[in-house]
Design a protein around this motif. Structure first.
Motif, PDB file in Angstrom:
ATOM      1  N   ASP A 198      49.638  61.484 -63.674  1.00 49.34           N
ATOM      2  CA  ASP A 198      48.809  60.589 -64.174  1.00 49.34           C
ATOM      3  C   ASP A 198      48.809  60.746 -65.697  1.00 49.34           C
ATOM      4  O   ASP A 198      48.659  59.706 -66.540  1.00 49.34           O
ATOM      5  N   ARG A 249      42.930  61.235 -56.720  1.00 46.08           N
ATOM      6  CA  ARG A 249      43.211  60.282 -58.077  1.00 46.08           C
ATOM      7  C   ARG A 249      42.342  60.974 -58.943  1.00 46.08           C
ATOM      8  O   ARG A 249      41.182  61.294 -58.827  1.00 46.08           O
ATOM      9  N   ASP A 251      40.408  59.421 -61.318  1.00 45.63           N
ATOM     10  CA  ASP A 251      39.450  58.819 -61.464  1.00 45.63           C
ATOM     11  C   ASP A 251      38.902  58.678 -60.001  1.00 45.63           C
ATOM     12  O   ASP A 251      37.702  57.848 -59.854  1.00 45.63           O
ATOM     13  N   ALA A 254      34.853  59.401 -60.196  1.00 50.82           N
ATOM     14  CA  ALA A 254      34.042  58.237 -60.846  1.00 50.82           C
ATOM     15  C   ALA A 254      33.954  57.146 -59.749  1.00 50.82           C
ATOM     16  O   ALA A 254      32.962  56.323 -59.546  1.00 50.82           O
ATOM     17  N   ARG A 255      35.205  56.896 -59.108  1.00 48.32           N
ATOM     18  CA  ARG A 255      35.249  55.857 -58.065  1.00 48.32           C
ATOM     19  C   ARG A 255      34.275  55.942 -56.978  1.00 48.32           C
ATOM     20  O   ARG A 255      33.637  55.046 -56.400  1.00 48.32           O
ATOM     21  N   THR A 258      30.788  55.065 -57.893  1.00 45.68           N
ATOM     22  CA  THR A 258      30.565  53.753 -58.263  1.00 45.68           C
ATOM     23  C   THR A 258      30.444  53.117 -56.611  1.00 45.68           C
ATOM     24  O   THR A 258      29.496  52.259 -56.592  1.00 45.68           O
TER      25      THR A 258
END
Length: 262
Positions: A198, A249, A251, A254-255, A258
């Motif tokens: 990334d 990954r 993120d 955070a994903r 959410t």
């Protein structure tokens, strides 16, 4: 006249009060001032009393730290004994990671190989097709970050190496995981690989579905003045292809939070 002067001198020598009163006075007629005082104190003694106390406390603290550190290092490198069995965790907490001891520099046969870790990814394009990237040298990234850096981070120096050691020690030769530790090692390697990929501009928004790592061992060539002949052909050890999950990954955390909050 001369007899009177000699008599006065004898009286001064015989009278201790008169002799003491004459101390520090310059000879008559020389014009010099009082005799200089004795030499001032040096080192800590030249400081005022409060500063002497502060300096003494600082030296005492430094001395205690040095003694504790030497004792911890001694217990770390010493053979197993009663103290290390009882307080081994405290010794390890003190030593790792800043004061880790490594004796390879003094070994009879120092390392003569350069081992690097590389990764490649399988990417799904927008039209649904897939392609495989070339190999990305992760070790070279760390080496570039460390070179000419007087204070490299612990992550740059040891994260990748420790992750590979963790993986190899928790897997069999055919890459079968040894229980939970093996599965954790695989997840750790996948997440490091995804974090590094990334960070590349060409792959930052790519849809990575699978990753594969490999270790490359390159023998260090003999110096020009040596008559030693060695094979400098690199050898490769391929790891399995791993499917990338959302948690792997960058993120992913955070994903996941959410999605959990919905």
């Amino acid at each position: 006249m001369d007899a009177d002067v000699e008599k006065d001198a004898d009286e001064v020598r015989d009278d201790p009060l008169a002799a003491r009163a004459g101390e520090g006075l310059s000879p008559v007629g020389t014009g010099a001032g009082p005799a200089p005082a004795g030499p001032a104190g040096t080192g800590i003694m030249a400081l005022s009393l409060p500063y002497q106390v502060v300096a003494a406390v600082a030296l005492a603290v430094a001395g205690v730290f040095v003694c504790v550190h030497l004792a911890m290092v001694f217990l770390h490198v010493a053979p197993s004994n009663t103290l290390t069995k009882r307080h081994g965790q405290a010794v390890d907490d003190w030593i790792y990671p800043e004061f880790e001891q490594n004796w390879k520099l003094f070994a009879p046969n120092p390392l003569q190989q350069n081992v690097s870790v590389e990764v490649r990814a399988e990417i799904t394009e927008a039209d649904g097709s897939s392609r495989t990237t070339g190999w990305v040298d992760l070790t070279a990234q760390d080496a570039a970050a460390i070179r000419h850096n007087p204070l490299p981070s612990h992550t740059q120096q040891n994260e990748l190496r420790r992750a590979v050691d963790f993986y190899l020690n928790s897997h069999s030769d055919d890459h079968s995981p040894n229980g939970m530790r093996g599965r954790l090692a695989e997840a750790y390697m996948r997440r490091i690989a995804m974090l590094r990929l990334d960070g590349l501009a060409s792959l930052r928004a790519a849809d990575v579905r699978r990753v594969q790592l490999r270790s490359v061992t390159r023998p260090v060539p003999a110096p020009r003045w040596s008559t030693e002949k060695n094979d400098d052909t690199p050898s490769y050890r391929d790891f399995p292809w791993w499917k990338v999950t959302d948690a792997d990954r960058p993120d992913g955390v955070a994903r996941s939070r959410t999605e959990a909050g919905r």
